[in-house]
Scaffold this motif. Structure first.
Motif, mmCIF file in Angstrom:
data_model
loop_
_atom_site.group_PDB
_atom_site.id
_atom_site.type_symbol
_atom_site.label_atom_id
_atom_site.label_comp_id
_atom_site.label_asym_id
_atom_site.label_seq_id
_atom_site.Cartn_x
_atom_site.Cartn_y
_atom_site.Cartn_z
ATOM 1 N N GLU A 154 0.809 -1.215 0.000
ATOM 2 C CA GLU A 154 0.000 0.000 0.000
ATOM 3 C C GLU A 154 0.847 1.273 0.000
ATOM 4 O OE1 GLU A 154 -2.455 -0.625 3.428
ATOM 5 O OE2 GLU A 154 -3.921 -1.779 2.300
ATOM 6 N N GLY A 167 -8.670 8.240 5.157
ATOM 7 C CA GLY A 167 -8.013 8.632 3.922
ATOM 8 C C GLY A 167 -8.027 7.500 2.925
ATOM 9 N N SER A 168 -6.919 7.320 2.217
ATOM 10 C CA SER A 168 -6.845 6.302 1.157
ATOM 11 C C SER A 168 -6.931 4.881 1.698
ATOM 12 C CB SER A 168 -5.564 6.491 0.347
ATOM 13 O OG SER A 168 -4.433 6.341 1.192
ATOM 14 N N THR A 169 -6.589 4.686 2.972
ATOM 15 C CA THR A 169 -6.774 3.402 3.650
ATOM 16 C C THR A 169 -7.282 3.715 5.062
ATOM 17 O OG1 THR A 169 -4.499 3.351 4.468
ATOM 18 C CG2 THR A 169 -4.918 2.230 2.363
ATOM 19 N N ASP A 208 -2.422 12.553 3.001
ATOM 20 C CA ASP A 208 -2.773 11.572 4.018
ATOM 21 C C ASP A 208 -1.908 11.769 5.242
ATOM 22 O OD1 ASP A 208 -4.856 10.034 2.930
ATOM 23 O OD2 ASP A 208 -3.485 8.681 1.877
ATOM 24 N N LEU A 258 -7.434 11.983 6.022
ATOM 25 C CA LEU A 258 -7.199 12.939 4.941
ATOM 26 C C LEU A 258 -7.174 14.363 5.504
ATOM 27 C CD1 LEU A 258 -6.859 13.448 1.891
ATOM 28 C CD2 LEU A 258 -9.361 13.588 1.749
#
Length: 166
Positions: A23, A142-144, A160, A149
């Motif tokens: 990731e 956020g993205s994970t 992030d 975020l």
């Protein structure tokens, strides 16, 4: 097992440093702190890894990537998932924290500061682009799931923030 309890055969360090976090590809699994041990048992490398959180969807990929890296060196590897003790952001190495920042992800703060930042009480998350602390929480996710975020109010860049996990 604490961070100082890590047992890695010296011959395995370079192999494990070559395996990237799926990731966050700028981090090796070693810098992420998920590798807890890598010991030789006869002709087999036995690797123990701890997920960053129990539902981490990348664990199978990590295990497969480790096996491939060892296989490429002519070594059979077995990977075992270890859930206790739970992974903590303290296990991210200083090199890993620097790599996060250069990649554009703010490194985790200490627990109390993390709570203040995630509740929007204090502007203490530093923008990895310009270094300003004039940042604003946009979303606690956020993205994970392990990131939030933020947006910098100076350079206006979104980024992030890697949440503190203890």
């Amino acid at each position: 097992m604490t961070t100082t309890d890590i047992q890695i055969e010296p011959e395995f360090i370079e192999i494990l440093q070559s395996v990237s976090d799926p990731e966050i590809p700028v981090l090796s699994l070693m810098d992420m702190g998920v590798v807890r041990s890598a010991l030789r048992n006869g002709n087999v490398a036995e690797i123990k890894i701890t997920p960053t959180y129990s539902g981490c969807p990348a664990m199978d990929v990590m295990g497969d990537d480790i096996k491939k890296a060892f296989r490429d060196q002519g070594i059979e590897a077995r990977v075992q998932l270890v859930l206790s003790p739970a992974w903590t952001t303290d296990w991210i190495t200083s090199r890993g924290r620097e790599a996060l920042e250069k990649y554009g992800i703010a490194a985790p703060l200490q627990p109390e500061a993390d709570k203040e930042a995630l509740l929007g009480n204090k502007k203490i998350v530093e923008c990895p682009q310009c270094g300003s602390q004039n940042t604003q929480l946009v979303s606690q996710f956020g993205s994970t799931a392990c990131k939030a975020l933020f947006q910098c109010q100076e350079c206006l860049e979104p980024f992030d923030y890697f949440k503190c996990l203890k």
